[in-house]
Design an enzyme around this catalytic site. Structure first.
Site, mmCIF file in Angstrom:
data_model
loop_
_atom_site.group_PDB
_atom_site.id
_atom_site.type_symbol
_atom_site.label_atom_id
_atom_site.label_comp_id
_atom_site.label_asym_id
_atom_site.label_seq_id
_atom_site.Cartn_x
_atom_site.Cartn_y
_atom_site.Cartn_z
ATOM 1 N N GLU A 1 -65.898 -9.124 -5.737
ATOM 2 C CA GLU A 1 -64.606 -9.341 -5.415
ATOM 3 C C GLU A 1 -63.973 -10.187 -6.850
ATOM 4 O O GLU A 1 -64.484 -11.102 -7.045
ATOM 5 C CB GLU A 1 -64.430 -9.885 -4.224
ATOM 6 C CG GLU A 1 -64.498 -9.115 -2.967
ATOM 7 C CD GLU A 1 -63.988 -9.919 -1.914
ATOM 8 O OE1 GLU A 1 -63.867 -9.271 -0.689
ATOM 9 O OE2 GLU A 1 -63.773 -11.081 -1.870
ATOM 10 N N CYS A 2 -62.969 -9.671 -7.259
ATOM 11 C CA CYS A 2 -62.253 -10.476 -8.317
ATOM 12 C C CYS A 2 -62.971 -11.068 -9.384
ATOM 13 O O CYS A 2 -63.318 -10.446 -10.388
ATOM 14 C CB CYS A 2 -61.340 -11.505 -7.519
ATOM 15 S SG CYS A 2 -59.966 -12.213 -8.471
#
Length: 464
Positions: free
Chosen positions: A338-339
């Site tokens: 994620e991210c």
């Protein structure tokens, strides 16, 4: 009962006041459970640093209204006191037009009174108008009292008290201007706790400040769990043990899952990590900054968000870790990123100064830092079958970053649509049969089957 700490707007000192209250209660030996409204990762780190207990995010849009109630009840069961830190202004929600995902909505869901924090730095008599407006705006809420922050002098305090007296609204705390008590921040908010060596002395100062700045005779009964007040106490069952259709084929032992956690990667919801453990995963924490190899015998990789752009030079200076990650993912090791994790899997991170730092090189794109902030809730529509989703499946997540990718996947993971349904959906994310990489942060609380399917994918892959 418990209290919700709310502000009349952002930047009035909610986190500082919440930390002060938590620090004082913890100093006195009380067991206190904290919560944070919204998707934020960093404020909960400060809560946990003080209390020694995982702070829980309460977000009815990322999860569900029922999950918010279940989470609050379950996490508070063995605590004496509970405190919920709000987000933005009391009534500010996901769209700005309504209070969905706002502090007010969570206070109503939990049937809890609100402690309203007012920034008094540039006003005197006007404080009464603001307090009156907030108390009357939504009659479903109960304002237990106010905290006056950034009071300049005794004369200033007298004027504020005189203005509030006709409202019969208790003043539960008074904080003078505290220039020496400040939490450093950067481009995505506060600097995380692991980067603040002086945080313990700061918390001690906050505890001492709270001891003398709040009316504890009135506050303690409001904060104590189990003491019935005007609104009563919510009763909901704890979250159920998650289940999913995904099956793990003949697991010989507990499934080891390598979780990147250090100064560069620290954005994880406590509920997500605990959910993985309840599903049979053994979380093995490792550092892409310092470790030369992946942990032994792992069946999957989990990269949360964080600040890889701040530590890009150090990440680039550890080629052994980058090579190990790249080789494992290319060999099919199930990976969820994620991210910040997505950025680490790219070819390079280009920092704010234009310097390019080599990363794991799994994705054929660069992550370039910029001025534009991508922020908000997103409705994600899966565009491909993956080990987590079926094509067309939808979920809610949250996006918060200042980088962009130079290239997009030809087979994107999602179409993302902002909370405003009139905005167009955009393709986002990278995927393969064993890779999930996206800017989107997802809370699995109301979707435990997603965590179960990740664990199942890890269990079905030969350990590395």
């Amino acid at each position: 009962m418990a209290l919700v700490v709310a502000g009349e707007r952002s930047g009035v000192g909610k986190t500082t006041v919440t930390m002060a209250l938590l620090a004082a209660l913890t100093r006195w030996g009380d067991r206190v459970q904290s919560f944070k409204v919204g998707p934020d990762y960093i404020d909960p780190m400060f809560h946990q640093f003080i209390t020694g207990r995982a702070c829980r995010n309460l977000d009815p849009l990322l999860t569900s209204e029922t999950y918010v109630q279940q989470c609050f009840t379950s996490a508070s069961q063995d605590a004496e006191f509970a405190l919920v830190e709000g987000v933005m202004g009391l009534f500010d929600g996901a769209s700005g037009r309504e209070d969905v995902a706002s502090t007010a909505q969570v206070a109503r869901l939990l049937n809890l009174p609100v402690l309203l924090l007012l920034d008094c730095a540039r006003m005197s008599r006007s404080v009464a108008a603001i307090a009156h407006g907030y108390r009357s705006f939504d009659p479903r809420l109960s304002i237990a009292g106010v905290v006056l922050n950034r009071v300049g002098s005794d004369r200033h305090l007298t004027l504020l008290k005189e203005a509030l007296e006709p409202l019969d609204l208790p003043i539960l705390g008074v904080l003078r201007r505290q220039d020496e008590i400040a939490l450093p921040d950067r481009h995505l908010g506060l600097v995380p706790t692991d980067e603040l060596p002086e945080l313990r002395p700061l918390c001690d100062r906050l505890a001492s400040l709270a001891e003398t700045s709040f009316d504890w005779n009135l506050l303690r009964p409001l904060l104590r769990i189990g003491k019935l007040g005007k609104l009563g106490k919510i009763e909901t069952p704890p979250p159920p043990i998650p289940t999913a259709d995904a099956k793990i084929q003949n697991p010989k032992s507990k499934i080891r899952l390598a979780v990147a956690r250090d100064r560069a990667f620290s954005f994880y919801y406590a509920d997500n990590l605990e959910l993985l453990e309840r599903l049979g995963a053994e979380l093995v924490f490792w550092s892409p900054l310092q470790d030369a190899a992946l942990p032994e015998g792992v069946g999957g990789l989990y990269f949360g968000g964080g600040f890889p752009e701040v530590f890009a030079a150090e990440l680039a200076a550890n080629p052994a870790a980058r090579a190990a990650v790249g080789a494992a993912i290319r060999a099919g090791l199930p990976t969820y990123a994620e991210c910040g994790g997505l950025m680490y899997l790219s070819q390079n991170i280009v920092d704010f100064d234009g310097n390019a730092w080599e990363m794991a090189g799994v994705l054929p794109t660069e992550a370039v830092m910029g001025k534009r902030l991508m922020l908000g809730y997103r409705r994600a529509i899966a565009q491909q079958d993956t080990f987590l989703y079926r094509q067309g499946e939808t979920l809610w997540g949250h996006e918060f970053h200042r980088s962009h990718l130079t290239h997009s996947s030809e087979t994107p993971l999602y179409h993302l649509q902002p909370y405003d349904p009139q905005s167009p959906a955009i393709p986002e994310g990278w995927q393969s049969p064993t890779l999930h990489a996206s800017y989107l942060h997802v809370h699995w609380g109301a979707r435990p089957e997603l965590a179960a399917q990740f664990v199942a994918a890890c269990g079905n892959h030969p350990a590395t």
